[in-house]
Design an enzyme around this catalytic site. Structure first.
Site: not given
Length: 597
Positions: A208, A405
């Site tokens: 990330y 999601h």
């Protein structure tokens, strides 16, 4: 140049978010999509005015048979299939078939597909078929077409004898056959602001990456009216799992400026950023992390707001700053791969009547999501309770867009809406969730969520593909999330409304009496210290050492589903916690079923 982003048909014509064009074709239906990626198999479709029938048109590069189907999981099994074509004497044929596995599909006992038109174009080597069927045929061997993800399958033969098509003349692609139309957005009337990161992808399985970007310099408030992902290469499409854009703010009472805090970390100054979850980071992430601005996930297309709504920027005049979080997915640990990835937004100084906001619903991303091994259907839930929705305006909020999601184990998702002990129609659902097709989906009707309402996001996972391993909640695509990211109006300060099972109780229910917790770049890591027979990394021990008896599985699943969670209501600089579970003795919503009328 004057370009309009209008109906879903135009967006589909743009292909994925990056703009693959539709080859020239004769299809006149509202929606058009290339199914094969090369323009050899083009599909058009639209719903009739009565809203109960769908018409398809296929233009295929073959003079043999043409096959089209809708499949529960993208394969032959359970697929509802239409096969048709034109014989050499000009006569036509059409068949309704049902997929029974990796073999020739059987002829359906009841034919529900109707051939409307058929023609061959020998000079072009093409066949054109137009056909239709009811959205709900009440036939057990037909697929019920709803407004969730539809996995389309296609194939074509080299002759009119129906036989195996080979590996290069078939495929699958996901889309939404039923959807709300998007409003027009004339790009000549708005300004575009791109934020691009051009860097070498980290050589780790999952990363990330946070980078900082300057926004426009504004002297007054503007409204953002749309977003798009910028993924200009095959590498970007393959390795960008999702991106999140955050607003950056100064904390109350600060004597600094954003320029002083962020100015030396921006991409335009040559700073590419760093690991978002590095506990030793020097990046000023804390100034941005509670200001979610936009979320794009794999397969997503352009997001356009309703004509009366816009997201406010420039409330504080001057230089705007944003942080972009990119989830790079690199399971093969490729080295030295550099590519561009990013986001752009469309904004205007013509303010709209409603100010839009974004909110994250669902389950906390943590260890309390632990999917048992070899489990084809395990349900996880996250609640948003009245303790948070009581902060909504007097007339509530109106949700107009939803992005469901989860990751690779996700199979079904649903956002349930309760008022008191009565369940209302679902806010959103997807019974055929596709990890590679995650859409900011405009809702068919805007959903009013009132003060005191309750929303529960349910996610159904399948861990069988992990070959005996558990699946943990986490950031990797091989770990799991359960979220619904919604856009709504009018904008309020609540940015997340989630819940999770207590982690200490979760760990101890496996018989653990002592454990150690450490922080890593990929959230928290847990090591079991006692008892001796379970010592080791939590994932390894609960996968390979713990005895998942049927009795334990049942009790474990029920506690995670119906036990008390800790709710979290995120309001910019603080998070309010409270106990939450399903509404007591609620009356379940049952969708209308014309077949049982």
């Amino acid at each position: 140049m004057k370009l309009f982003l209008s109906s879903f048909a135009v967006l589909v014509a743009l292909g994925v978010a990056q703009g693959a064009s539709i080859p020239k074709n004769s299809i006149q239906l509202k929606n058009i999509e290339v199914l094969d990626g090369e323009g050899k198999y083009i599909l058009g479709w639209e719903i009739n005015e009565a809203g109960d029938e769908i018409v398809f048109e296929v233009e295929a590069e073959t003079l043999g048979w043409v096959g089209f189907g809708i499949s529960p999981q993208g394969g032959m099994t359970g697929a509802d299939i239409f096969i048709g074509g034109v014989l050499s004497d000009g006569s036509t044929y059409a068949q309704d078939r049902f997929g029974i596995g990796r073999t020739e599909p059987k002829v359906d006992d009841h034919s529900d597909w109707r051939l409307l038109e058929a023609m061959e174009l020998p000079s072009m080597g093409k066949t054109i078929l137009k056909f239709s069927r009811l959205l709900d045929t009440c036939d057990d061997e037909d697929y019920l077409i709803g407004n969730d993800t539809n996995r389309l399958i296609w194939a074509m033969g080299d002759a009119d004898i129906i036989r195996y098509h080979g590996t290069t003349r078939r495929g699958t692609k996901s889309t939404n056959l039923i959807h709300a139309d998007l409003p027009e957005l004339d790009l000549d009337t708005v300004q575009t602001w791109p934020m691009i990161l051009d860097m070498e992808m980290p050589t780790v399985d999952t990363s990330y990456w946070c980078s900082f970007h300057r926004g426009p310099v504004l002297s007054a408030k503007h409204h953002v009216v749309g977003f798009n992902a910028v993924l200009p290469s095959a590498e970007a499409l393959q390795h960008t799992h999702h991106s999140i854009l955050y607003n950056c703010f100064l904390p109350a009472g600060s004597n600094e400026t954003l320029e002083e805090v962020l100015g030396n970390y921006t991409v335009d100054k040559g700073h590419v950023g760093g690991d978002c979850y590095d506990p030793d980071t020097i990046l000023p992430i804390s100034y941005c992390i509670m200001g979610t601005f936009y979320v794009w996930a794999k397969g997503g297309k352009t997001l356009v707001f309703p004509e009366d709504a816009g997201y406010p920027i420039g409330d504080l005049p001057g230089q705007q700053f944003y942080m972009m979080e990119i989830h790079y997915d690199n399971p093969d640990m490729i080295e030295g791969l550099k590519f561009e990835t990013g986001v752009e937004f469309y904004y205007t100084d013509e303010l709209r009547p409603q100010e839009a906001g974004i909110m994250i619903l669902g389950h906390e991303v943590d260890l309390s999501t632990t999917v048992p091994p070899n489990t084809p259907s395990y349900k996880d839930v996250g609640h948003c309770g009245s303790e948070c929705t009581n902060m909504f305006p007097e007339n509530g909020i109106n949700v107009f867009n939803s992005l469901l999601h989860s990751h690779l184990s996700g199979r079904k998702m649903k956002a349930r809406h309760f008022r008191g002990n009565v369940e209302l129609p679902w806010l959103d659902y997807d019974d055929h969730y596709d990890f590679d097709y995650q859409q900011n989906k405009p809702l068919m009707t805007h959903v009013n969520v009132q003060r005191g309402d309750h929303i529960t996001v349910e996610c159904e996972y399948d861990s069988v593909w992990k070959n005996g391993e558990i699946v943990l909640g986490g950031l990797s695509t091989r770990e799991e999330m359960c979220e619904d990211i919604v856009w709504y109006y009018p904008k309020i300060n609540v940015e997340l409304c989630t819940s999770g099972y207590d982690i200490d109780a979760h760990i101890r229910e496996f018989g653990v009496t002592a454990y150690t917790e450490t922080m890593t770049p990929m959230l928290r890591k847990y090591y079991i210290d006692a008892p001796e027979n379970l010592q080791g990394d939590f994932f390894d021990s609960i996968t390979y050492k713990f005895n998942w008896t049927e009795e334990f599985r049942t009790e474990y699943t029920n506690r995670r589903m119906y036990g008390i969670h800790t709710g979290a209501c995120g309001i910019r600089d603080e998070v309010v916690h409270y106990d939450i579970t399903y509404p007591e003795s609620f009356i379940e919503y049952v969708p209308p079923n014309q077949c049982q009328a």
